[in-house]
Design a protein around this motif. Structure first.
Motif, PDB file in Angstrom:
ATOM      1  N   ALA A   1      63.410  -9.628  22.711  1.00  0.00           N
ATOM      2  CA  ALA A   1      63.387 -10.880  24.183  1.00  0.00           C
ATOM      3  C   ALA A   1      64.458 -10.857  24.835  1.00  0.00           C
ATOM      4  O   ALA A   1      64.171 -10.994  26.148  1.00  0.00           O
ATOM      5  CB  ALA A   1      63.658 -12.096  22.456  1.00  0.00           C
TER       6      ALA A   1
ATOM      7  N   ILE B   1      61.148 -17.193  18.431  1.00  0.00           N
ATOM      8  CA  ILE B   1      61.148 -15.658  19.579  1.00  0.00           C
ATOM      9  C   ILE B   1      60.292 -16.425  20.288  1.00  0.00           C
ATOM     10  O   ILE B   1      60.698 -15.767  21.978  1.00  0.00           O
ATOM     11  CB  ILE B   1      60.582 -15.115  18.769  1.00  0.00           C
ATOM     12  CG1 ILE B   1      61.340 -14.219  17.635  1.00  0.00           C
ATOM     13  CG2 ILE B   1      59.651 -13.649  19.836  1.00  0.00           C
ATOM     14  CD1 ILE B   1      60.743 -13.624  17.010  1.00  0.00           C
ATOM     15  N   HIS B   2      59.388 -17.308  20.578  1.00  0.00           N
ATOM     16  CA  HIS B   2      58.388 -17.095  21.746  1.00  0.00           C
ATOM     17  C   HIS B   2      59.513 -18.760  22.586  1.00  0.00           C
ATOM     18  O   HIS B   2      59.795 -18.089  23.804  1.00  0.00           O
ATOM     19  CB  HIS B   2      57.540 -18.061  21.349  1.00  0.00           C
ATOM     20  CG  HIS B   2      56.490 -18.909  22.887  1.00  0.00           C
ATOM     21  ND1 HIS B   2      55.959 -18.650  23.758  1.00  0.00           N
ATOM     22  CD2 HIS B   2      56.323 -20.414  22.675  1.00  0.00           C
ATOM     23  CE1 HIS B   2      55.373 -18.910  24.174  1.00  0.00           C
ATOM     24  NE2 HIS B   2      55.483 -20.106  24.391  1.00  0.00           N
TER      25      HIS B   2
ATOM     26  N   ARG C   1      61.355 -15.478  24.275  1.00  0.00           N
ATOM     27  CA  ARG C   1      61.551 -15.016  25.810  1.00  0.00           C
ATOM     28  C   ARG C   1      61.246 -16.065  26.917  1.00  0.00           C
ATOM     29  O   ARG C   1      61.103 -15.267  27.845  1.00  0.00           O
ATOM     30  CB  ARG C   1      59.829 -14.360  24.927  1.00  0.00           C
ATOM     31  CG  ARG C   1      60.626 -13.161  23.752  1.00  0.00           C
ATOM     32  CD  ARG C   1      58.828 -12.683  23.341  1.00  0.00           C
ATOM     33  NE  ARG C   1      59.058 -11.912  22.923  1.00  0.00           N
ATOM     34  CZ  ARG C   1      58.669 -10.674  22.389  1.00  0.00           C
ATOM     35  NH1 ARG C   1      58.235 -10.239  23.705  1.00  0.00           N
ATOM     36  NH2 ARG C   1      59.271  -9.294  21.713  1.00  0.00           N
ATOM     37  N   THR C   2      60.238 -17.273  26.819  1.00  0.00           N
ATOM     38  CA  THR C   2      60.533 -18.015  27.908  1.00  0.00           C
ATOM     39  C   THR C   2      61.627 -18.400  27.906  1.00  0.00           C
ATOM     40  O   THR C   2      61.027 -18.586  29.675  1.00  0.00           O
ATOM     41  CB  THR C   2      59.799 -19.677  26.993  1.00  0.00           C
ATOM     42  OG1 THR C   2      58.285 -18.734  26.142  1.00  0.00           O
ATOM     43  CG2 THR C   2      59.533 -20.102  27.963  1.00  0.00           C
TER      44      THR C   2
ATOM     45  N   GLU D   1      62.965  -8.392  17.509  1.00  0.00           N
ATOM     46  CA  GLU D   1      62.727  -9.238  17.785  1.00  0.00           C
ATOM     47  C   GLU D   1      63.814  -9.969  18.821  1.00  0.00           C
ATOM     48  O   GLU D   1      62.750  -9.906  20.407  1.00  0.00           O
ATOM     49  CB  GLU D   1      62.120 -10.254  17.188  1.00  0.00           C
ATOM     50  CG  GLU D   1      61.009 -10.499  16.354  1.00  0.00           C
ATOM     51  CD  GLU D   1      59.336  -9.299  16.925  1.00  0.00           C
ATOM     52  OE1 GLU D   1      59.212  -9.636  18.281  1.00  0.00           O
ATOM     53  OE2 GLU D   1      59.318  -8.884  16.432  1.00  0.00           O
TER      54      GLU D   1
ATOM     55  N   ILE E   1      64.063 -16.082  28.935  1.00  0.00           N
ATOM     56  CA  ILE E   1      64.649 -15.128  29.673  1.00  0.00           C
ATOM     57  C   ILE E   1      63.894 -15.119  31.330  1.00  0.00           C
ATOM     58  O   ILE E   1      63.869 -14.604  31.685  1.00  0.00           O
ATOM     59  CB  ILE E   1      64.751 -13.832  29.048  1.00  0.00           C
ATOM     60  CG1 ILE E   1      65.967 -14.101  27.435  1.00  0.00           C
ATOM     61  CG2 ILE E   1      64.654 -12.359  29.480  1.00  0.00           C
ATOM     62  CD1 ILE E   1      67.543 -13.490  28.470  1.00  0.00           C
ATOM     63  N   ALA E   2      62.454 -15.060  30.703  1.00  0.00           N
ATOM     64  CA  ALA E   2      61.666 -14.642  31.728  1.00  0.00           C
ATOM     65  C   ALA E   2      61.819 -15.963  32.908  1.00  0.00           C
ATOM     66  O   ALA E   2      61.887 -15.529  34.172  1.00  0.00           O
ATOM     67  CB  ALA E   2      59.602 -15.082  31.498  1.00  0.00           C
TER      68      ALA E   2
END
Length: 424
Positions: free
Chosen positions: A74, A33-34, A37-38, A70, A40-41
């Motif tokens: 994300a 998940i991390h 998310r990273t 999740e 996409i950001a």
């Protein structure tokens, strides 16, 4: 235009993780998940105009509600920013039972159709992005055998024949869509596929073993396409490095197991631009994700006077903070009592997870029996050669030789009697 090309997100893997009481999630699930998310950001900060996801959102086709939540959270920042998402169905997204929904199909019902595109079958998409630019996408999801087998004309085919028919149909679709490409607009071929000569990550079985449909680079890298975006293989690679278009697997965003411990993990940002004369330019770059470090430590202790001290010293040469660690040591039988595994485990206390502390398996090379035995050998010579290969039988050598020679004598006597009876 700038495109995020990603694949093989695989949320749901828990191997080499532990329960996190603060979140209720396995730490390895959190790792995936991390990384997601990273990615996409960072991509939004880089100004992407499109998310192109080439398959395998989850570990299985039946993700838990938590895993679905999740994944949606994300991806949500991209949709909130008005960036369209094209999701091509991968083999892990497909349910085994024909007629069941795929694991990502639900996203198409809760997102404006101009932003979310779920590709279930070979499809061409002509998209106009919010910056006004257009792109032609020829999309190839993972080929589902059950869909083909439901048709009457294909029900009698063998598994191999079904594979060849899928390869033929996909190849024909690619050629037909390539012929329809507008050369003045950018065109991308995107698919979740196995390609001949692809370098597989250690966690994967080859397509040949699994009987998956496979395609040659030459079938995909047609000049009408500016870029070929693939998913399915976890190792990042460009299969057409010396020509255009590039044929790129971005690889998975996290490590699945120690078969991938040396593999870089990340995603690709693709830039498609035109100069003042309208000439196309294609640039892409691999960007790493913050994947969990996997460290494999191999130590030969066979000459160590103090195997415990030497193994601990080898461990201390590595930065194990927040890492998943595997220790493999080679040692002689006589040294085993001197190895204190409790102290070794204590030396690994700074690691996130200890995957294994194991003794190396030695491969015993045996000469080919066919090279040792010949028709011209005597019984004694042949049996001695056989015993030289099968050394576990050596303690019985004399008994076996005696029995073999006795049997040989009986056979010779029987042959002689048979010849005498024939003469009479």
């Amino acid at each position: 235009m700038r495109i995020l090309h990603t694949a093989d997100i695989h949320i749901g893997y828990e191997t080499h993780g532990r329960f996190d009481p603060a979140t209720g999630l396995n730490t390895r699930v959190q790792d995936f998940i991390h990384a997601f998310r990273t990615m996409i950001a960072e991509s939004l900060a880089a100004g992407i105009d499109l998310v192109l996801f080439t398959g395998d959102a989850y570990r299985t086709a039946d993700p838990t509600p938590t895993q679905q939540r999740e994944f949606a959270l994300a991806l949500k920042p991209a949709l909130d920013a008005g960036v369209p998402v094209v999701m091509i169905i991968g083999n892990h997204d497909n349910p085994v039972t024909f007629g069941k929904a795929s694991s990502v199909e639900v996203f198409g019902y809760f997102t404006p159709p101009e932003l979310m595109h779920i590709v279930h079958r070979p499809t061409r998409l002509d998209l106009t992005l919010k910056n006004g630019e257009s792109i032609q996408l020829v999309c190839l999801p993972w080929p589902i055998r059950s869909v083909l087998m439901t048709r009457d004309e294909y029900r009698g085919l063998t598994a191999g024949e079904v594979t060849r028919e899928i390869e033929r149909r996909y190849g024909q679709f690619i050629r037909e869509e390539a012929a329809r490409i507008d050369p003045d607009q950018f065109a991308v071929l995107a698919g979740h596929l196995s390609v001949t000569d692809a370098r597989f990550a250690g966690s994967e079985k080859t397509a040949m073993v699994g009987g998956d449909p496979t395609f040659m680079v030459s079938q995909l890298a047609l000049p009408e396409f500016d870029y070929v975006a693939l998913g399915h293989i976890h190792a990042h690679q460009n299969l057409n490095p010396n020509a255009q278009p590039s044929v790129v697997y971005p690889g998975s965003i996290e490590r699945i197991n120690f078969g991938e411990w040396k593999e870089p993990k990340g995603y690709v940002l693709l830039d498609l631009t035109k100069d003042e004369t309208g000439h196309k330019r294609v640039d892409w770059r691999f960007h790493p994700t913050p994947a969990r470090r996997f460290v494999e430590i191999e130590v030969d202790l066979r000459r160590a006077l103090d195997p415990t001290a030497e193994l601990i010293e080898a461990i201390r040469q590595h930065d194990l903070a927040a890492s998943t660690v595997k220790v493999v040591y080679d040692i002689d039988d006589a040294q085993v009592p001197a190895l204190n595994l409790r102290l070794v485990r204590e030396a690994l206390a700074g690691a996130h997870h200890i995957a294994a502390i194991q003794r190396a398996k030695r491969v015993i090379e045996r000469p080919s029996r066919s090279s040792e035995l010949t028709v011209s050998m005597s019984t004694r010579d042949a049996l001695e050669a056989y015993l030289g290969v099968n050394r576990e039988l050596l303690p019985m050598k004399e008994k076996l030789l005696a029995a073999a020679l006795a049997l040989e004598a009986e056979l010779k006597q029987a042959d002689k009697l048979g010849a005498d009876e024939t003469t009479e």
